[in-house]
Enzyme design. Structure first.
Site, PDB file in Angstrom:
ATOM      1  N   ASN A   1       3.849  15.552  20.497  1.00  0.00           N
ATOM      2  CA  ASN A   1       4.785  15.784  21.594  1.00  0.00           C
ATOM      3  C   ASN A   1       4.970  17.269  21.842  1.00  0.00           C
ATOM      4  OD1 ASN A   1       7.784  16.816  20.966  1.00  0.00           O
ATOM      5  ND2 ASN A   1       6.951  15.791  19.135  1.00  0.00           N
TER       6      ASN A   1
ATOM      7  N   PHE B   1      14.952  23.759  11.702  1.00  0.00           N
ATOM      8  CA  PHE B   1      14.136  24.936  11.410  1.00  0.00           C
ATOM      9  C   PHE B   1      12.653  24.594  11.537  1.00  0.00           C
ATOM     10  CE2 PHE B   1      17.317  27.225   8.350  1.00  0.00           C
ATOM     11  CZ  PHE B   1      18.202  27.367   9.402  1.00  0.00           C
TER      12      PHE B   1
ATOM     13  N   CYS C   1      10.917  23.034  14.841  1.00  0.00           N
ATOM     14  CA  CYS C   1      10.231  22.765  16.107  1.00  0.00           C
ATOM     15  C   CYS C   1       9.040  23.718  16.263  1.00  0.00           C
ATOM     16  CB  CYS C   1      11.193  22.940  17.273  1.00  0.00           C
ATOM     17  SG  CYS C   1      10.455  22.533  18.871  1.00  0.00           S
TER      18      CYS C   1
ATOM     19  N   ASN D   1       9.364  18.160   9.427  1.00  0.00           N
ATOM     20  CA  ASN D   1       9.338  18.198  10.870  1.00  0.00           C
ATOM     21  C   ASN D   1       7.881  18.004  11.301  1.00  0.00           C
ATOM     22  OD1 ASN D   1       9.967  18.868  13.660  1.00  0.00           O
ATOM     23  ND2 ASN D   1      11.771  19.916  12.859  1.00  0.00           N
ATOM     24  N   THR D   2       7.622  18.080  12.588  1.00  0.00           N
ATOM     25  CA  THR D   2       6.277  17.789  13.078  1.00  0.00           C
ATOM     26  C   THR D   2       5.285  18.902  12.755  1.00  0.00           C
ATOM     27  OG1 THR D   2       6.919  18.683  15.225  1.00  0.00           O
ATOM     28  CG2 THR D   2       7.065  16.291  14.925  1.00  0.00           C
TER      29      THR D   2
ATOM     30  N   CYS E   1     -17.042 -12.083  -3.369  1.00  0.00           N
ATOM     31  CA  CYS E   1     -17.932 -11.213  -2.605  1.00  0.00           C
ATOM     32  C   CYS E   1     -18.474 -11.930  -1.369  1.00  0.00           C
ATOM     33  CB  CYS E   1     -19.093 -10.766  -3.495  1.00  0.00           C
ATOM     34  SG  CYS E   1     -20.264  -9.664  -2.679  1.00  0.00           S
TER      35      CYS E   1
ATOM     36  N   CYS F   1     -20.142  -1.784  -0.123  1.00  0.00           N
ATOM     37  CA  CYS F   1     -19.977  -1.043  -1.375  1.00  0.00           C
ATOM     38  C   CYS F   1     -21.290  -0.368  -1.770  1.00  0.00           C
ATOM     39  CB  CYS F   1     -19.475  -1.964  -2.480  1.00  0.00           C
ATOM     40  SG  CYS F   1     -20.594  -3.335  -2.882  1.00  0.00           S
TER      41      CYS F   1
ATOM     42  N   CYS G   1     -21.900   3.707  -2.054  1.00  0.00           N
ATOM     43  CA  CYS G   1     -22.240   4.274  -3.355  1.00  0.00           C
ATOM     44  C   CYS G   1     -23.648   4.879  -3.347  1.00  0.00           C
ATOM     45  CB  CYS G   1     -22.131   3.202  -4.436  1.00  0.00           C
ATOM     46  SG  CYS G   1     -22.300   3.823  -6.119  1.00  0.00           S
TER      47      CYS G   1
END
Length: 422
Positions: free
Chosen positions: A73, A133, A135, A200-201, A343, A349, A353
């Site tokens: 935002n 503190f 924004c 905060n953001t 399985c 997997c 791997c």
């Protein structure tokens, strides 16, 4: 049933779920509907010198079919007249006196302006103040918001101004746009703050429109850095919360946890890592106020299951389990195990791997399907196969210690023990 009630610096609420300072707490209409739905408290959208917001204001990151995994935002503090906000705060308190009413503030950076704003807010009967503190956009050019939170000395000075005037509890909200939240947290406590809240953001750009070439949100062909929140920031918030909960100075005060809380499980995790109350925003903007029912029911059921009577029985319980990497036990070892009955033979997997990890899964071609098994001597217990497996509990990790004793990396080096030979 477990008791969800919260006492945060004497600010009482029937549950620990507060709405964070944001659009959902911008006016009486919203706040009353939230209280009617069951929210324990609100932090009223930040008040200060009235501003003018732009259009549009939001953008989002979607991932794998999930909308708003992260929300960005560029909206500023309340753009409604201060007198209207103050009147509506008082009216909400009168109608729901049992709910927490904390008001977020971001005054112009002079002692007199802070004192004036605090006096006006306290006249409403508000239960607490939260100092914004954090924004990260649109206010920093005025020496406000993150410009305060990023400088511990300035933060301490402003908190000292506030504490000269405030007669109700003060919570300082920290910015994550720093290398560490601890210095500003410590400075705020030295200045006299009664509590901390975070995070905060996070300053962000969520993406670029590939047709207009303008990042979102779009404002007449331009954009700006915004504040990122929502489920995507939860891991960052938990890390920063833990550093505050572990520090000998910042851990002395209560903490209100913020950052990607969408479910009761998220809330429980924040509280296990030190939060006394939790603040929610993005999840409400996506799903509406009624999610409070699931939050309270889920947390209540979990507490009953675990035998916790109150939230104070588990707040901070997980903090001691996070340590430094060099203190971890090298002799602790796990290997993967594939349950062949569960399985579905998708091979994810094996691909993960084989291509990106330790080549510790054996592929046996067959008809009608292939089968996969663990090569235990090659498995380092990294968890990747378990993480990519789409079937719950198909792959589990089995403990196979390398030695009975506890052995950390520092001692390993001191002993001159052999490293890997490959």
């Amino acid at each position: 049933m477990a008791d969800l009630s919260t006492n945060f610096l004497g600010i009482k609420s029937p549950n620990p779920f507060w709405l964070a300072s944001a659009p959902p707490t911008d006016k009486k209409y919203n706040v009353l509907r939230a209280f009617e739905a069951g929210w324990g408290g609100v932090v009223w959208k930040t008040l200060g010198s009235q501003v003018k917001n732009v259009s549009s204001r939001y953008s989002a990151v979607d991932y794998n079919g999930t909308k708003m995994m992260g929300l960005n935002n560029i909206e500023l503090i309340s753009d409604r007249p201060l007198a209207i906000n103050l009147r509506e705060i008082a009216e909400c308190i009168r109608e729901f006196p049992d709910r927490a009413m904390v008001v977020s503030l971001m005054a112009d950076n002079t002692r007199d302006k802070w004192h004036e704003l605090i006096a006006q807010v306290e006249d409403t009967g508000a239960h607490g103040l939260e100092l914004n503190f954090g924004c990260p956009h649109g206010m920093t050019e005025r020496g406000m918001g993150a410009a305060v939170g990023q400088d511990p000395e300035i933060a301490k000075m402003v908190v000292e101004w506030v504490m000269e005037k405030a007669t109700i509890p003060v919570i300082t909200k920290l910015t994550p746009n720093v290398h560490s939240v601890v210095p500003t947290g410590r400075a705020s406590i030295e200045g006299g703050t009664n509590a901390l809240s975070l995070i905060n953001t996070i300053q962000s750009v969520t993406g670029v429109d590939l047709d207009t070439f303008v990042p979102n949100p779009y404002v007449a062909g331009k954009s700006a850095y915004g504040g990122y929140c929502g489920p995507a920031v939860k891991p960052v918030a938990l890390k920063m919360l833990t550093t505050i909960a572990q520090d000998p100075v910042t851990s002395r005060v209560p903490i209100s946890g913020i950052g990607g809380i969408s479910t009761w499980k998220d809330a429980a995790e924040f509280m296990l890592l030190g939060a006394t109350s939790v603040q929610v925003c993005t999840a409400v903007m996506k799903h509406g106020f009624r999610i409070i029912e699931d939050l309270c029911d889920g947390l209540n059921n979990w507490m009953d299951e675990k035998g916790f009577n109150t939230i104070y029985d588990f707040i901070g319980k997980s903090v001691p389990t996070i340590t430094h990497w060099e203190d971890l036990d090298i002799n602790y070892h796990i290997v993967a195990n594939i349950n062949q009955d569960k399985c579905i033979h998708c091979g994810l997997c094996y691909i993960a791997c084989e291509d990106t990890s330790h080549q510790a899964i054996n592929l046996t071609y067959g008809k009608p399907y292939n089968t996969y098994s663990i090569i235990e001597n090659e498995c380092v217990g990294c968890n990747l196969c378990k993480l990519v497996c789409p079937v719950d509990n198909c792959i589990t990790m089995v403990e196979q210690r390398k030695g009975d004793e506890y052995l950390n990396w520092i001692e390993f080096q001191q002993r001159g023990l052999p490293l890997n030979d490959h």
